[in-house]
Design an enzyme around this catalytic site. Structure first.
Site, PDB file in Angstrom:
ATOM      1  N   ASP A 145     -11.743  -6.134  10.574  1.00  0.00           N
ATOM      2  CA  ASP A 145     -11.730  -7.567  10.699  1.00  0.00           C
ATOM      3  C   ASP A 145     -12.950  -8.160  11.515  1.00  0.00           C
ATOM      4  O   ASP A 145     -13.656  -9.121  11.072  1.00  0.00           O
ATOM      5  CB  ASP A 145     -10.609  -8.318  11.248  1.00  0.00           C
ATOM      6  CG  ASP A 145      -9.821  -7.545  12.550  1.00  0.00           C
ATOM      7  OD1 ASP A 145     -10.676  -6.671  13.240  1.00  0.00           O
ATOM      8  OD2 ASP A 145      -8.894  -7.762  12.921  1.00  0.00           O
ATOM      9  N   ASP A 184       0.863  -1.215  -0.127  1.00  0.00           N
ATOM     10  CA  ASP A 184      -0.027   0.046  -0.026  1.00  0.00           C
ATOM     11  C   ASP A 184       0.802   1.531  -0.044  1.00  0.00           C
ATOM     12  O   ASP A 184       0.384   2.332   0.020  1.00  0.00           O
ATOM     13  CB  ASP A 184      -1.047   0.067   1.333  1.00  0.00           C
ATOM     14  CG  ASP A 184      -2.266   0.551   0.875  1.00  0.00           C
ATOM     15  OD1 ASP A 184      -2.787   0.276  -0.341  1.00  0.00           O
ATOM     16  OD2 ASP A 184      -3.130   0.839   1.682  1.00  0.00           O
TER      17      ASP A 184
END
Length: 1035
Positions: A736, A316
């Site tokens: 998550d 990223d």
């Protein structure tokens, strides 16, 4: 055996029938008479006149075990599982005798077995029938037919008899997994103790409310509110633990089903589905490229069909350092991966393997192992040097190319510098002399963090479908008979532009989902952090056992426990977190499944797309006691989507907006079909036919890669449901937990897979500051969940009641910090004021306290029993619960409230995964003190309690009537608080011996001085309490 009523025994004419005697041999070797005539003539070893008896035993092959008549001739088809075999025996002379079966024809005679023995007394049982089992084990007779020994076909039915060896070696259907329940001897007392403690807490709180302390109502009020909240919090934490289970897998059965030659798979190629493995990284400074490279090497060497595993890394930060480190890792993998396969290496992370303490030659049998290991170790050392030297190599290369470009600019001006200077932008260059499309060292437009193009590089192509074996001189290693193929490996960095919200890690994972669907479209996705590697090369197969088993089509993900390396032996800050991973998660597996914890999780791609499971249940009633099958919501045509009525819960609506890539949407149905279990049993629902995944994968072409680049553009998610209903969910720093909750809310199930050998291992921050910042991030995400639509109170009816309680606890637990901080100050306030939370320490209070403490201790012991957690780990977890609750959890509540009420965004520190500078001590980072504002509250609690203890002690000494009972009670509770704070204090002191002695001296002097001033300002009265009139301020 023959029927007792059949004429099975015929004697010689020279011996009367009454002379036949029956006996049996016991396990000790003695012969016991079974006849009425006890006089058994057994001279020697079972010899004598009995050795010359001629007899015939007929075992007719008729299924009903009836005696066969003289004209009966069984056909070949009469031989079956319950059939009998006729046996004619003549002992002593070796000739056959018709005996009592005079009508048996020649075909039956061919089925007879003739043998000799000198142990005639063992040939009869107490019923007078022939003992066939003893005859098999103590003679050389035939063993019959079966999957152990297969005799001549003529002996049993012949070639036309319809019986074949394949009828016996065909294996029955076997499940791939099974549940292993916790023994009732442990679980039943555990549940009883939960009920008893609940009753004790209710009675205790009732007694506390009815017996206030009139002298200190403020102290009583604070304590009773905290105790009620602690009881509520304990119930939320305890209820989901009442049904823990264990699971086991059968890897042999998986291999038999998917990789064994059969009618649908004649060549024995793998029929297993593909798996895409995602690794995410963001900053090479905080996540060293060498650590990431070792993780990728362990992935490439995983024990799984090579052409069905695909490795992806998401960078990223678009750093060229990470890109070139991955290129070096792929080059080294062509040596490392075959070496691991040849010698069955575990673990397959090179750094971990070469640092293991045990003997590397254990269980290694190949004579060239030592030579190969020495050679590959040298290659790995050179690989590490190349990785460590990449920053300097890249910088020198960039300087060289930039100087060349600068000279070109000068040449354009006749070799001299212009008056205004050279307007030249220093670029970052790749090894082939082209500009790096990602982030440059000197930021520039389109080449800065948050502003760069999308990148996809297939560094290792799709492997050949058939094995490619090495040669004796394969780069100085003998890889003869070893498959040298390497799985496909892809580097990806999504496009980033200013003005777009890129949604951090969740956005990067969704970009990986789309690009991998175009390139490989594995029906299952495994995501790992860059520092979590394969410790067990069979971990993928372990997870696939659950997905491919009966009912596996209802499983959305398989969560593996997180295991860590490099943690200090005492585990000072509970980094292993075994109470959660081995206790709470195992218990949730007995409900609807464990929560998703961010790494080490294998997803079903179809479930990530937001679809509903093929079958689900709905639970109604106050406690979800009414269970009914859920209505199956079918996919509607796109043009009818707007007119379709909404379901009862928004999470139950089907996803529709995937983006404008037709190639991507075409992969959805393919992934769903390939992820189904085999339809090899009538009980398997929603299965696929065997052999459906044997077709080789086609190589990638330029059009496919171009489409993959298009779906990772920053504008692709505009006007879609990505991050809302599809993929990883946006809007929380703990994406998550939210992602897993949404799947459970749709009716999916999850499974907790604990393998004998740890599936994955990683690193965890052992420094106190880093650990608290990590906990701060988790707690902040939980507060966000509590104030969002993802609060389990608003869940659908497809979520089980106890699973709902578990998710409610995920959002509620940070708020316990408010009451915990207050309760930690109560012992000090009690010592300061001379009052206690109860008016007197009577028998009722002490009895309730004793019962609650005993039940808690017994629950901890039983929980340790069924979870496998040690008592030391349990105590470390309790200590860090107080430390984290009084610091990180409290800060998370404050930050969460600021974000919800004032709209202030939250920023957290990325957990550093770099090693300590002192390489001689692997735990050097443990002793580093990094000051943070999170230290303020626990440090204040410690100081206040210590000062209060000293003041109370001095006040009791100077009192006219010392009240030692109150002093001892207050000192006990303050000491209990300080015991929980001990790891925090040890972390503040740094390495042993490094804290100057003067600090301890000054701390003692300050404490004594403050306590004496307090006694002087507010002297105790005759009862030992503080004289409040002396400290009253008159206005």
């Amino acid at each position: 055996m023959a029927s007792s009523g059949s004429p099975t025994i015929s004697s010689s004419s020279s011996r009367p029938p009454t002379a036949v005697k029956f006996a049996r041999r016991t396990s000790s070797g003695r012969v016991v008479s079974l006849s009425r005539d006890e006089d058994l003539d057994i001279p020697g070893e079972f010899s004598g006149s009995n050795d010359y008896i001629d007899y015939t035993v007929l075992m007719p092959p008729t299924p009903d075990n009836q005696p066969m008549g003289s004209g009966s001739t069984p056909g070949p088809s009469s031989l079956g599982p319950g059939s009998r075999v006729g046996v004619t025996r003549r002992v002593g002379e070796g000739s056959s005798s018709g005996g009592g079966s005079g009508g048996v024809d020649s075909k039956m005679d061919r089925r007879m077995s003739v043998m000799k023995s000198n142990k005639s007394m063992l040939l009869r049982s107490h019923t007078g029938d022939f003992d066939h089992n003893r005859w098999l084990f103590e003679t050389k007779g035939t063993y019959g037919i079966g999957n152990v020994v297969w005799t001549d076909p003529d002996d049993y039915g012949g070639p036309d008899g319809g019986v074949n060896v394949s009828d016996f070696i065909d294996k029955p259907w076997k499940p791939l997994t099974r549940k292993v329940p916790v023994p009732s001897s442990v679980l039943s007392p555990y549940r009883v103790l939960v009920v008893l403690r609940f009753i004790a807490l209710a009675l205790f709180l009732q007694w506390r409310i009815r017996n206030p302390n009139e002298d200190a109502m403020w102290l009583w009020g604070m304590s009773i509110v905290c105790e009620i909240w602690f009881a509520f919090s304990w119930i939320l934490d305890q209820l989901p633990k009442i049904n823990p289970i264990n699971r086991s897998t059968d890897l042999a059965a998986l291999r038999d089903k998917f990789e064994t030659p059969s009618a649908s798979n004649p060549h024995g190629r793998s029929d297993l589905p593909g798996v895409d493995i995602f690794v995410s990284t963001a900053d090479p400074d905080k996540e060293p490229p060498l650590v990431t490279a070792n993780t990728m090497l362990s992935i490439l060497a995983v024990e799984y069909p090579i052409d069905k595993v695909f490795a992806y890394i998401s960078d990223d930060g678009a750093a060229i350092l990470t890109f070139e480190a991955m290129a070096e890792a792929v080059n080294f993998s062509h040596l490392w991966v075959p070496f691991c396969r040849k010698h069955n290496i575990e673990p397959r992370n090179p750094d971990s393997y070469f640092n293991i303490k045990k003997d590397p030659t254990k269980n290694k049998k190949r004579p060239d192992f030592v030579k190969d290991r020495r050679w590959i170790k040298r290659e790995y050392d050179e690989f590490k040097v190349r990785i460590n030297g990449l920053p300097d190599v890249i910088k020198k290369r960039c300087d060289m190319y930039n100087k060349r470009e600068e000279r070109k600019e000068r040449d354009k001006n006749g070799g001299s510098l212009p008056a205004e200077g050279v307007n030249f932008q220093k670029a970052t260059w790749m090894a082939d002399g082209t500009h790096w499309p990602g982030t440059w060292f000197d930021p520039a437009p389109d080449h800065a963090k948050g502003d760069h193009a999308g990148i996809i590089q297939v560094m290792s192509k799709v492997p050949e479908p058939d094995p490619v074996y090495g040669h004796p001189d394969e780069k100085s290693l003998d890889f003869t008979g070893v498959d040298i193929r390497v799985p496909m490996f892809v580097y990806m960095s999504r496009e980033k532009r200013k003005g777009y919200d890129h949604n951090k890690k969740a956005g990067a994972m969704n970009a990986l989902v789309r690009s991998s669907a175009i390139l490989s479209n594995g029906p299952f996705i495994l995501n790992l952090d860059c520092d979590h590697y394969f410790y067990n090369s069979l971990a993928l197969r372990e997870g696939l056992c659950f997905m491919m088993d009966r009912g596996g089509d209802r499983i959305c993900y398989i969560q593996f426990p997180q295991r860590f390396e490099g943690i200090d032996p005492s585990d000072r800050y509970a980094n292993h977190n075994t109470v959660f991973f081995d206790g709470n998660m195992r218990a949730l597996d007995g409900l609807q499944g464990p929560v998703y914890v961010g790494t080490g999780c294998m997803f079903r791609r179809y479930a990530l797309y937001g679809f509903l499971p093929p079958r689900a249940n709905e639970y109604s009633g106050i406690f979800g006691q009414n269970k009914a099958p859920a209505e199956n919501i079918q996919m509607q045509p796109e043009e009818e989507g707007e007119s379709q009525p909404l379901t009862a819960h928004p999470d139950l609506n089907l996803p529709k907006k995937f983006g404008n890539s037709t190639m991507f949407t075409d992969t959805i149905a393919v992934a769903e079909f390939q992820g189904r279990p085999l339809a090899d049993h009538f009980s398997v629902k929603n299965g696929r036919p065997p052999g459906a995944l044997l077709v080789p994968r086609q190589p990638l072409d330029a059009q496919t890669v171009a489409e993959a680049v298009a779906v990772i553009s920053c504008w692709y998610e505009d006007n879609t449901e990505w991050g809302d209903r599809i993929g990883w969910i946006y809007g929380s720093v703990t994406e998550d937990v939210v992602t897993g909750y949404r799947m459970h809310n749709r009716g999916w199930r999850s499974v907790y897979c604990i393998t004998k050998r740890d599936a994955f291992r990683g690193t965890a921050p052992i420094n106190l500051t880093d650990r608290l910042h990590q906990v701060l991030r988790w707690a902040t995400g939980s507060v966000e969940i509590f104030f969002s639509r993802n609060n389990a109170i608003l869940a659908s009816s497809r979520l089980k009641f106890l699973q709902r309680i578990a998710y409610i606890n995920v959002g509620v637990y940070p708020f316990t910090s408010i009451f915990l901080v207050i309760y930690c100050f109560i012992p000090a306030l009690s010592l300061f004021s001379g009052h206690f939370i109860v008016e007197t320490l009577n028998v009722a209070f002490l009895f309730y306290l004793l019962i609650i403490t005993i039940t808690l201790s017994l629950l901890a012991i039983l929980e340790v029993k069924w979870s496998g957690v040690s008592l030391e780990d349990w105590w470390r977890n309790e200590q860090f619960w107080v430390i984290g609750g009084s610091s990180a959890h409290l800060a998370a509540v404050i930050q969460g409230l600021l974000k919800v009420l004032a709209g202030i965004e939250i920023s957290f520190t990325l957990t550093s995964k770099s090693a300590a500078e002192d390489e001689e001590d692997i735990y050097a980072d443990l002793y580093v003190v990094k000051w943070t504002s999170l230290f303020i509250m626990p440090l204040t609690i410690m100081i206040v309690n210590i000062v209060a203890m000293v003041i109370a002690f001095e006040r009791t000494i100077y009192s006219v009537i010392p009240q030692w009972n109150k002093l001892i009670g207050g000192l006990f509770f303050s000491s209990w608080v300080l015991c929980h704070m001990y790891p925090f204090a040890k972390g503040l002191m740094g390495r042993r011996g490094k804290m100057p002695t003067i600090v301890y001296v000054w701390a003692g002097l300050v404490t004594i001085t403050v306590s004496l001033l307090w006694i002087a300002i507010s002297p105790p009265d005759d009862t030992g309490r503080i004289n409040t009139q002396a400290t009253t301020i008159k206005v």
